[in-house]
Design a protein around this motif. Structure first.
Motif, short mmCIF file in Angstrom:
data_model
loop_
_atom_site.label_atom_id
_atom_site.label_comp_id
_atom_site.label_asym_id
_atom_site.label_seq_id
_atom_site.Cartn_x
_atom_site.Cartn_y
_atom_site.Cartn_z
N GLY A 16 0.82 -1.22 0.00
CA GLY A 16 0.00 0.00 0.00
C GLY A 16 0.85 1.25 0.00
O GLY A 16 0.55 2.24 -0.68
N SER A 17 1.93 1.21 0.78
CA SER A 17 2.83 2.37 0.85
C SER A 17 3.46 2.63 -0.51
O SER A 17 3.59 3.78 -0.95
N MET A 18 3.89 1.54 -1.17
CA MET A 18 4.50 1.69 -2.48
C MET A 18 3.51 2.26 -3.50
O MET A 18 3.87 3.08 -4.35
N LEU A 19 2.24 1.84 -3.39
CA LEU A 19 1.22 2.35 -4.30
C LEU A 19 1.00 3.84 -4.10
O LEU A 19 0.89 4.62 -5.06
N VAL A 20 0.94 4.28 -2.82
CA VAL A 20 0.77 5.70 -2.52
C VAL A 20 1.95 6.50 -3.07
O VAL A 20 1.78 7.56 -3.68
N VAL A 21 3.18 5.98 -2.84
CA VAL A 21 4.37 6.67 -3.34
C VAL A 21 4.34 6.76 -4.86
O VAL A 21 4.67 7.80 -5.46
#
Length: 510
Positions: A16-21
């Motif tokens: 999820g963090s990678m998607l937001v970034v």
């Protein structure tokens, strides 16, 4: 002791963090690309202007192709809504009462709905409100001032005629004849009317706006960018008048363009201003009333409505943004917001497009109901006033009647002359038209009392003005002669003007 995440929960959190970034990276990249493309336009201009006024709009095409292409689309007249359109419609044919109301003024000859900016010079030439110089000894009906809002050539001529460089006095321009500038005013409303050609900053070009604001203690140059997105429109879409050539209080300012905003931006404020200087546009030949003719107070009426009060600019609705590649730009096909509801109304309102369209139509319909009544009352009142004048009404009897007719017609004209006012400020339009009906009815009541003293029982007889032709005949216009002269003018004089401009290079054909 902190609870340890399960391995699959950790992977979900990481993903999820990678998607937001990733999404944020796309947004930043898009913004950087857009800024880079916009910067590229200004840093790599094909044409660098050293003059703030460039009359030929075609010279901007290479550097601003999107704006130029959408501006050129103002030539399109296909849009039509329930009450208005971008087409040329004969309003006097639809509303013959208006012929009577404008008797004694050139508007009784010819009054069409306005087309897009690309047509404004052509429409001014062919309208029966302008003269036919060079045809059967005809001279000018109108001064050069009538060209003022028709294109950037106007500012070029103001400067040339003042003979004082970049800081000029427009008095010489205003004092000229309409026909003298016929070969000069060739480039229709465009880039330099609203932008400084050197920087493309928004900047109203007409001095009358700056002068009006200065008299009111304000400075146009200190207006915000959002205010400028309306002021570039307000320099033309506003109420105005010309100083009369024989005005002893203003020597050397014949036909000087003025905005009556000193006392405020309301209908009554303008009326107070005009009353304070004893101004009138014409004497009505039927009722002998000194009439005020409203000249499309679009900006003033927009400021009375909810959108104007909330800081919505003219450009927000009439020049909505478009996206093309990495560039966001204003659509210069200036037209009704109803033509592009998805990019105008729905940027703020979440209702369905058809719901929003019908909301506008409902307000327009209600305003038109009161308008119809006002025009009926006023037209009949002018003819009835003529009847009692012909039968010997005294000045004492006429004075209060004429005062009421002046008030009534001013409110009617102010409401209907402001194009789009039934959308901009429907409550204000309804208020003004309701007061117009009231004043007209009061005038008719006084007329009836005078007629009764003269021995007239019952309804005062008036001529048939149920069609445009009948109304124009009733006020004494020879339309066959007027149309014939205008046709010859368009065929014989205007082509010479155009040829002269091409030879001088002030008109570019592409």
């Amino acid at each position: 002791m902190a609870k340890k995440l399960k391995s699959w929960q950790g992977w979900i959190l990481f993903g999820g963090s990678m998607l937001v970034v990733f999404v944020l990276g796309l947004l930043v990249s898009s913004l950087m690309e857009r800024r880079a493309e916009v910067a590229s336009v200004f840093n790599n201009k094909r044409t660098v202007f050293t003059d703030s006024i460039i009359a030929q709009n075609e010279k901007f095409k290479a550097d601003y192709p999107r704006e130029y292409e959408t501006w050129a689309m103002t030539e399109d007249t296909t849009f039509k809504s329930k009450y208005n359109s971008s087409q040329e419609v004969d309003v006097l044919e639809q509303r013959p009462e208006m012929v009577v109301l404008w008797a004694g003024y050139a508007f009784s000859r010819h009054y069409n709905t306005p087309r897009g900016h690309k047509h404004c010079i052509e429409d001014l030439r062919k309208i029966l409100r302008t003269g036919n110089p060079g045809i059967d000894g005809d001279g000018d009906m109108q001064p050069a001032t009538c060209w003022t809002c028709k294109g950037p050539d106007v500012m070029r001529m103001m400067r040339e005629l003042s003979g004082s460089g970049s800081s000029f006095d427009p008095a010489n321009y205003y004092a000229g004849k309409w026909s003298d500038l016929g070969p000069e005013i060739m480039n229709t409303v465009g880039c330099s009317d609203c932008h400084d050609a050197r920087t493309m900053d928004l900047r109203p070009a007409r001095p009358a706006l700056y002068e009006a604001w200065q008299r009111a203690g304000k400075d146009v140059n200190k207006a915000t960018h959002q205010e400028m997105r309306s002021l570039v429109c307000a320099q033309c879409h506003t109420e105005y008048y010309f100083i009369k050539p024989d005005d002893p209080k203003n020597p050397g300012k014949a036909n000087y363009l003025m905005f009556p905003q000193d006392k405020g931006l309301t209908c009554e404020a303008a009326e107070e201003y005009y009353d304070s200087i004893g101004f009138y546009d014409y004497i009505h030949p039927l009722s002998k009333t000194p009439i005020l003719k409203a000249q499309h107070p679009g900006y003033e009426m927009a400021m009375q409505g909810i959108h104007g009060q909330r800081g919505v600019s003219c450009a927000d609705c009439h020049m909505p943004y478009k996206q093309e590649g990495g560039v966001k730009f204003s659509d210069h096909q200036i037209m009704s917001p109803l033509a592009k509801i998805d990019r105008t109304c729905q940027t703020c309102h979440r209702q369905d497009a058809e719901v929003l369209r019908q909301n506008v139509y409902e307000r327009q319909e209600k305003c038109n109901e009161v308008r119809n009544r006002a025009e009926q009352e006023l037209a009949r009142a002018h003819f009835e006033a003529k009847f009692i004048i012909d039968n010997g009404a005294s000045e004492t009897e006429l004075k209060p009647i004429q005062a009421l007719l002046r008030k009534s017609q001013w409110r009617w004209d102010y409401a209907i002359a402001s194009h789009g006012a039934t959308f901009h400020a429907p409550q204000e339009v309804t208020r003004l038209l309701s007061h117009s009906v009231d004043y007209a009815q009061q005038a008719r009541l006084l007329i009836a009392r005078v007629a009764a003293k003269q021995g007239v029982a019952g309804e005062i007889p008036v001529p048939d003005y149920s069609t445009k032709g009948k109304a124009q005949a009733a006020i004494g216009l020879d339309m066959q002669k007027l149309n014939g002269k205008k046709q010859r003018f368009m065929q014989e004089v205007v082509p010479k003007w155009i040829d002269e401009a091409k030879k001088k290079g002030t008109l570019i054909e592409i």
